[in-house]
Design a protein around this motif. Structure first.
Motif, mmCIF file in Angstrom:
data_model
loop_
_atom_site.group_PDB
_atom_site.id
_atom_site.type_symbol
_atom_site.label_atom_id
_atom_site.label_comp_id
_atom_site.label_asym_id
_atom_site.label_seq_id
_atom_site.Cartn_x
_atom_site.Cartn_y
_atom_site.Cartn_z
ATOM 1 N N LYS A 268 -49.916 15.633 75.017
ATOM 2 C CA LYS A 268 -51.127 16.273 75.908
ATOM 3 C C LYS A 268 -51.042 17.543 76.220
ATOM 4 O O LYS A 268 -52.288 18.308 76.689
ATOM 5 N N GLU B 287 -42.782 8.493 79.704
ATOM 6 C CA GLU B 287 -43.897 9.508 79.992
ATOM 7 C C GLU B 287 -43.046 10.913 80.429
ATOM 8 O O GLU B 287 -42.311 10.870 81.036
ATOM 9 N N THR C 181 -43.703 14.510 82.440
ATOM 10 C CA THR C 181 -44.631 15.165 83.024
ATOM 11 C C THR C 181 -44.142 16.497 83.469
ATOM 12 O O THR C 181 -42.939 16.656 83.836
ATOM 13 N N ASN C 182 -45.405 17.414 83.944
ATOM 14 C CA ASN C 182 -44.779 18.770 84.586
ATOM 15 C C ASN C 182 -45.719 18.793 85.909
ATOM 16 O O ASN C 182 -46.166 17.608 86.221
ATOM 17 N N GLY D 83 -49.214 17.512 85.141
ATOM 18 C CA GLY D 83 -49.579 16.290 84.675
ATOM 19 C C GLY D 83 -48.814 15.864 83.261
ATOM 20 O O GLY D 83 -47.831 16.472 83.235
ATOM 21 N N ALA D 84 -49.245 14.858 82.629
ATOM 22 C CA ALA D 84 -48.559 14.263 81.580
ATOM 23 C C ALA D 84 -48.354 15.461 80.240
ATOM 24 O O ALA D 84 -49.554 16.211 80.025
ATOM 25 N N CYS D 85 -47.226 15.517 79.852
ATOM 26 C CA CYS D 85 -47.109 16.209 78.704
ATOM 27 C C CYS D 85 -47.061 15.613 77.350
ATOM 28 O O CYS D 85 -47.656 15.762 76.329
ATOM 29 N N GLN E 50 -46.320 10.884 75.743
ATOM 30 C CA GLN E 50 -45.899 9.813 76.260
ATOM 31 C C GLN E 50 -46.079 8.758 75.062
ATOM 32 O O GLN E 50 -46.742 9.170 74.039
#
Length: 569
Positions: free
Chosen positions: A529, A554, A556-557, A560-562, A564
């Motif tokens: 993402k 998942e 994330t940073n 938000g999601a990087c 998944q």
């Protein structure tokens, strides 16, 4: 007939936008005049003949170079790519008199030094567009080298400017349209649609050439662009974005556009992609705006087929020395309404076990598989007496070669399934999205194909670990100088998807649940993402139901999601 460049604009009309600054039509002609003076000084008395090799990353500098070279009556040689070995090989040829460039440390004439003489205003420089006779040879292009060595393609103004003018008429392009291109100007498609079409229509083009989807969307928004000029290899990534600024038209060329990509643009962004079919040798031939629909010949182009289905072409964009109709290497089916459908390349059909196999068809089936982001095939003659083998390189994080081969059995005869399948992080595509056979074959060299993550010197160790009801949350820091940022990519280092899956996700699954250390069968619902860049802090969340053979992950940073997906064992 003569072609006037730039056309349909006043001196103060905007012509180029973006860093390091916007430029007008008057700026273009003033800078071209200064560069022409510098070229004359370099060439001396023998300036009347020869070719000038133009290598400019900045599209405005590229346009300045073309106008300067053409105003001197010289020919612009445009390399197939910017690789140093390619440039050196071309520059050593007898036809090249001088290199004009805008690169630090480059050989030849750095046009930035010539342009620095003018200062900040075009002041006393008269605005006089150049006039080019249609029959004059103005450029030497080179084929992409997909199946062999790069081949010279001399082009007249009638071929290049004539085709650009035809596109302006056919697609109703109005003055003031703004063009962003993901392909550089020295390829024929980029030259036509991101330089000559704007120059002939009164349009404006972006100076930079964004590549990554997020960068493309940002440039479209910043410049209020109306046209996106791209290729299938880039459009596949752009189609995954959540949103795009409003556009009038998206164009695609250089390779067949997957129907799935076209449908995503239509369904997600409300945009039809105009797919243009042609080549360096032929120029543009036809277009379509619906995936899978027959192709409509461009204005003035006539197509027919011989008894074997070989495309025969008569076009105003062919070299004046080309016999007509020109036989091409494509098989076609001509429809009653004059449109035609492609039925494969004659040079892309090989015999495997006595069966005729289209490499494009195998690539198309691979691209239709869930999770496959890119694919390319080649036929390789082997010494074992079996004749040809098909090898396939596939970008499909989390997939195994065996799983891909099994999936192909739904469509292909077992004897035609690729003998070797290599899962890679990215294909070595050229700037125009094409891939040469030699670079594709290099992927199968054992030193590269047998690479193991265990050989790398820098394991990723979690900084923190928190137990959850159904799994764990682990904290990671990605160092600025992490091994896998090297060469991926210059100017915008990002963490490859395969590294995320192997070094972050799978290794932690193996550590936390040793019973799942072996037997990975597949990865599903995989999504990337946002990009992971150097110095990023990440959280990996792993969830597993009791005794289940599935782990959901998942990454994330703080935004938000990087990425998944789900691992099945």
């Amino acid at each position: 007939m003569n072609f006037s460049l730039p056309a349909h604009r006043a001196p103060t009309d905007l012509l180029a936008m973006g860093p390091p600054g916007d430029r007008t039509a008057a700026d273009l002609m003033a800078d071209a005049s200064l560069l022409a003076i510098a070229i004359r000084e370099r060439l001396g008395p023998s300036r009347a003949r020869g070719e000038i090799l133009v290598i400019c990353a900045d599209r405005y500098h590229f346009a300045v170079s073309l106008i300067a070279v053409w105003s001197l009556g010289l020919i612009a040689a445009l390399p197939p790519n910017g690789a140093p070995a390619t440039v050196h090989a071309l520059a050593s040829g007898d036809d090249i008199r001088l290199i004009v460039h805008d690169t630090d440390g480059g050989e030849g004439l750095d046009l930035r030094q010539a342009l620095a003489r003018r200062g900040d205003t075009s002041g006393n420089w008269p605005f006089v567009p150049i006039s080019i006779p249609a029959e004059r040879t103005i450029a030497t292009l080179y084929t992409s080298g997909s199946t062999g060595a790069h081949k010279r393609c001399p082009k007249t103004a009638a071929e290049l400017c004539g085709e650009a003018a035809a596109h302006v008429r056919s697609f109703g392009i109005q003055p003031g349209e703004r063009f962003v291109a993901t392909v550089p100007g020295h390829h024929i498609y980029g030259l036509l649609w991101s330089v000559l079409v704007p120059l002939l229509s009164g349009g404006v083009f972006a100076r930079q050439t964004p590549f990554f989807p997020e960068a493309v969307a940002a440039r479209l928004s910043e410049l209020k662009a109306t046209f996106l000029v791209s290729v299938p290899a880039h459009l596949r990534g752009i189609a995954e974005l959540d949103a795009l600024p409003p556009l009038c038209r998206v164009t695609s060329s250089s390779a067949p556009l997957p129907a799935e990509t076209a449908e995503r643009f239509r369904d997600r962004f409300g945009l039809r992609v105009t797919e243009i079919f042609g080549s360096s040798e032929t120029g543009g031939i036809a277009f379509r705006e619906e995936p899978g629909a027959p192709l409509q010949p461009l204005d003035g182009v006539r197509v027919s087929a011989d008894a074997d289905g070989r495309l025969r072409l008569d076009s105003p964009f062919l070299s004046p020395n080309t016999p007509r109709p020109m036989p091409c290497d494509d098989r076609v089916e001509i429809h009653a309404d004059g449109r035609f459908s492609l039925r494969g390349r004659l040079d892309g059909v090989v015999k495997i076990g006595g069966k005729r196999v289209s490499l494009q068809e195998i690539e198309r089936h691979l691209l239709s598989l869930d999770g496959v982001r890119d694919a390319a095939c080649l036929a390789e003659e082997v010494d074992s007496g079996r004749g040809n083998e098909i090898w396939a390189a596939v970008v499909s994080p989390g997939q195994t070669p065996l799983a891909l081969k099994m999936a192909l059995r739904s469509w292909l005869d077992p004897v035609t399934i690729p003998r070797r399948v290599l899962v890679v992080d990215a294909l070595p595509r050229e700037e125009n999205g094409k891939i040469t056979r030699s670079r594709l074959r290099e992927l199968f060299v054992p030193a590269k194909a047998d690479f193991h993550f265990a050989d790398t010197p820098e394991p990723l160790v979690p900084r923190s670990q928190t137990a959850l009801d159904d799994g764990y949350a682990l904290g990671f820091h990605i160092p600025e100088d992490f091994y896998f940022f090297r060469g991926h990519f210059d100017g915008l280092p990002i963490l490859p998807g395969v590294v995320q899956l192997e070094l972050i996700v799978r290794r932690q699954i193996a550590r936390l649940w040793p019973d799942l250390d072996h037997g990975l069968s597949r990865v599903t619902q995989l999504k990337f993402k946002q990009l992971i860049t150097p110095g990023t802090d990440l959280t990996l969340t792993l969830r597993r139901a009791p005794n289940a053979r599935k782990v959901t992950f998942e990454i994330t940073n703080d935004k938000g999601a990087c990425s998944q997906g789900q691992f099945f064992f």
